[in-house]
Design a protein around this motif. Structure first.
Motif, short mmCIF file in Angstrom:
data_model
loop_
_atom_site.label_atom_id
_atom_site.label_comp_id
_atom_site.label_asym_id
_atom_site.label_seq_id
_atom_site.Cartn_x
_atom_site.Cartn_y
_atom_site.Cartn_z
N ASP A 76 2.87 -1.76 5.41
CA ASP A 76 2.39 -3.11 5.18
C ASP A 76 3.33 -3.87 4.24
O ASP A 76 3.80 -3.33 3.23
N GLY A 77 3.62 -5.12 4.59
CA GLY A 77 4.46 -5.96 3.75
C GLY A 77 5.94 -5.87 4.03
O GLY A 77 6.74 -6.56 3.39
N GLY A 78 6.34 -5.06 5.00
CA GLY A 78 7.76 -4.90 5.30
C GLY A 78 8.36 -6.16 5.90
O GLY A 78 7.71 -6.89 6.65
N THR A 79 9.62 -6.41 5.60
CA THR A 79 10.35 -7.55 6.15
C THR A 79 11.68 -7.06 6.70
O THR A 79 12.18 -5.99 6.33
N GLU A 80 12.26 -7.83 7.63
CA GLU A 80 13.54 -7.47 8.22
C GLU A 80 13.51 -6.07 8.85
O GLU A 80 14.48 -5.32 8.81
N VAL A 81 12.37 -5.72 9.44
CA VAL A 81 12.22 -4.43 10.11
C VAL A 81 12.97 -4.48 11.45
O VAL A 81 12.90 -5.47 12.18
N ARG A 82 13.69 -3.42 11.77
CA ARG A 82 14.37 -3.35 13.06
C ARG A 82 13.32 -3.40 14.17
O ARG A 82 12.33 -2.65 14.15
N PRO A 83 13.48 -4.28 15.17
CA PRO A 83 12.50 -4.33 16.25
C PRO A 83 12.43 -3.07 17.08
O PRO A 83 11.43 -2.83 17.77
N ASP A 84 13.48 -2.25 17.02
CA ASP A 84 13.46 -1.01 17.79
C ASP A 84 12.97 0.17 16.95
O ASP A 84 13.13 1.33 17.35
N SER A 85 12.37 -0.11 15.78
CA SER A 85 11.73 0.94 15.00
C SER A 85 10.40 1.29 15.65
O SER A 85 9.61 0.40 15.98
#
Length: 437
Positions: A54-63
Motif C-alpha cells: 500500500d502506498g507504492g509509487t512508480e511501480v513497474r506495471p509488469d510487477s
C-alpha cells in the motif's frame, strides 16, 4: 435480663451475614481444570499480505500482484485500475480497458493448492492507480479484508508499444489454415514476455505457438490445421508488458473468429490439374495453367499457400516485378476474379485468353483458370484456406505472404521465444509476462 436480648440478636445477625458472604463467594469461585478443558480456545484471524504494498509509487506495471494469507485461505481478490490524473498518452482502446472505477475483468490470477497464495496472471496498465482488495477467512469463517493502493510507472512519449494491425477480422469466418498475425508499431526485444501476454484459446484441442518475423511481427498458428467448425478467442493482454527497456505495452485487445468448414485445394503443376476437397470429400476439379518457368520469376512456387485476399475486376501486370512497358514480356490485364496466395504476385485468377488450360503451363507464375471456374473458387473460398501446390522446383519461402505452414510443426514450436507449445484449451500461456528478476 433484658440486656441479654440485644446481644443474642446481634450474634444472629452476624451469622446471617456470614452465610450471605459464603454464598456470594461461592458464585465467583475460579473454574476447575476440568472446566478449562471444555472451553474452546479463541481462533486467530487470517493475516493477509499484498504485494506491491500500500502506498507504492512508480511501480513497474509488469510487477506481479501477490496476495498471501496466514491462518486462513484466500476467498476473493479484486483488482481495479484507473488512469492516473493527467495521464492522457494512452490510446482509446487502452483507456476503455482502464475505465475509471471499474474492476479489471482481464486481471485473472492463479491460486496455489491450499489457496494461501494468489498471483496475477497478467500485467498492469502503465500510468494507472491500482486498488487491490483481498479477503481471507480463518477456519471459523471469520473474514479479514485488506486493501493495497499504489500507482504504476506512466508510459513515456515515444516508448508506447501499440498494435499496428491484426490480419483476422473480429467475428469473421476463416479457413482451417488461418494464422493470427499481430504487427506492432515498435520493435520488440523481450519476445518471450510478449508471447506470454498473448493468449489464444480454442473450443477444440490444439497445440500452437508464436513465431517472430523480424522484431515487429508475431504470428500464431497451431501445429496442425485448426479443427473445423469451432470458435477461437484471442486475448492480447499487452498493457504493462515490457517490450524492451522502458517501452511498455499500453493496450489490451480481445476478439473472436470462427473456423469454418475444412476446404483444401491441391494443384499439380505437371498434370495442370486442380482439386478442391471440402471436409474430406472432393467437390470440384479444374483444368489450370501454371507458370511457364522460362525464368525463375515466372515459376510458380511449390508448397502450402493460403488464400489471403479476394478481388474482382483486378489489374494484373508484371510491372510489379520490375518489367517495363518496353519489354516484350510486359503485360497488363484486368481480370474478373482473383484470389491472392502470396506476396510475390501469385493469384488464382481468370485468364479467358489462355486456351491451354489443363494442357500446358503458360502463365507468368499465377494459376490461370476459366471465367466460370475462377468465379466458383472466388465465391466458395474463405481467407485462410490452404492451397497446396506441387511439381515445381521453386519453394515458397515461409515469409512470403502467409507461407507459415512451410515450417514443420516441430520447427515452429522450437522457434517460439518460449520454446514451448501452448495448449489452446487450457487457460494461460507458456512462460510469464511479468518482469524477470
Amino acid at each position: 435480663m433484658t440486656s441479654r436480648f440485644p446481644r443474642r440478636r446481634t450474634a444472629a445477625l452476624c451469622i446471617a451475614s456470614a452465610a450471605v458472604m459464603v454464598a456470594a463467594s461461592a458464585c465467583s469461585t475460579a473454574p476447575s481444570e476440568g472446566d478449562l478443558a471444555n472451553e474452546e480456545p479463541t481462533v486467530a484471524k487470517a493475516q493477509v499480505t499484498i504485494t506491491p504494498e500500500d502506498g507504492g509509487t512508480e511501480v513497474r506495471p509488469d510487477s506481479p500482484i501477490v496476495v498471501s494469507a496466514d491462518n486462513g485461505t484466500i476467498t476473493d481478490v479484486q483488482v481495479e485500475q484507473s488512469l492516473s490524473e493527467g495521464e492522457t498518452g494512452q490510446s482509446e482502446a487502452a483507456q476503455d480497458e482502464a475505465a475509471q472505477g471499474e474492476t479489471d475483468e482481464s486481471m485473472t490470477g492463479a491460486y496455489n493448492d491450499d489457496k494461501t497464495e494468489w498471483v496475477s496472471e497478467w500485467t498492469l496498465h502503465p500510468g494507472s492507480d491500482v486498488t487491490v482488495t483481498a479477503v481471507a477467512e480463518n477456519k471459523e469463517g471469520t473474514s479479514t479484508e485488506v486493501i493495497s493502493e499504489f500507482s504504476t510507472v506512466p508510459p513515456v512519449e515515444g516508448q508506447r508499444l501499440e498494435i499496428k494491425s491484426i490480419n483476422v477480422e473480429p467475428d469473421s469466418t476463416v479457413g482451417v489454415g488461418m494464422p493470427v498475425i499481430v504487427d506492432f508499431d515498435m520493435p520488440v526485444q523481450n519476445k518471450a514476455q510478449v508471447e506470454a501476454a498473448m493468449e489464444v484459446s480454442s473450443e477444440k484441442p490444439a497445440q500452437g505457438a508464436w513465431n517472430w518475423f523480424g522484431d515487429k511481427r508475431a504470428v500464431f498458428r497451431p501445429e496442425e490445421y485448426w479443427e473445423p467448425h469451432q470458435k477461437v478467442t484471442v486475448n492480447l493482454n499487452l498493457a504493462g508488458v515490457a517490450a524492451s527497456e522502458g517501452v511498455w505495452g499500453i493496450e489490451n485487445r480481445e476478439f473472436e473468429f470462427e473456423v469454418g468448414r475444412s476446404q483444401i485445394t491441391t494443384i499439380d503443376e505437371n498434370a495442370h490439374h486442380m482439386t478442391v476437397e471440402r471436409d474430406g470429400q472432393t467437390i470440384k476439379e479444374f483444368p489450370v495453367s501454371l507458370g511457364k518457368a522460362n525464368v525463375r520469376k515466372y515459376t510458380t512456387t511449390s508448397g502450402t499457400h493460403l488464400t489471403m485476399a479476394f478481388h474482382t475486376d483486378y489489374r494484373m501486370s508484371n510491372d510489379t516485378l520490375g518489367v517495363s512497358k518496353d519489354d516484350p514480356e510486359y503485360y497488363e490485364e484486368y481480370v474478373d476474379y482473383a484470389v491472392r496466395i502470396s506476396n510475390s504476385g501469385e493469384f488464382l485468377h481468370t485468364a479467358d485468353w489462355n486456351y491451354q488450360l489443363g494442357e500446358a503451363n503458360t502463365s507468368h507464375g499465377c494459376i490461370n483458370m476459366s471465367v466460370a471456374d475462377s468465379r466458383w473458387f472466388y465465391e466458395e473460398s474463405l481467407r485462410g484456406d490452404p492451397v497446396d501446390i506441387t511439381g515445381t522446383d521453386r519453394e515458397l519461402p515461409v515469409d512470403n505472404g502467409w507461407g507459415f505452414w512451410q515450417r514443420s510443426a516441430q520447427e515452429w514450436i522450437s522457434q517460439s521465444a518460449t520454446g514451448e507449445a501452448d495448449d489452446t484449451t487450457e487457460p494461460g500461456t507458456p512462460g510469464s509476462p511479468h518482469h524477470q528478476q
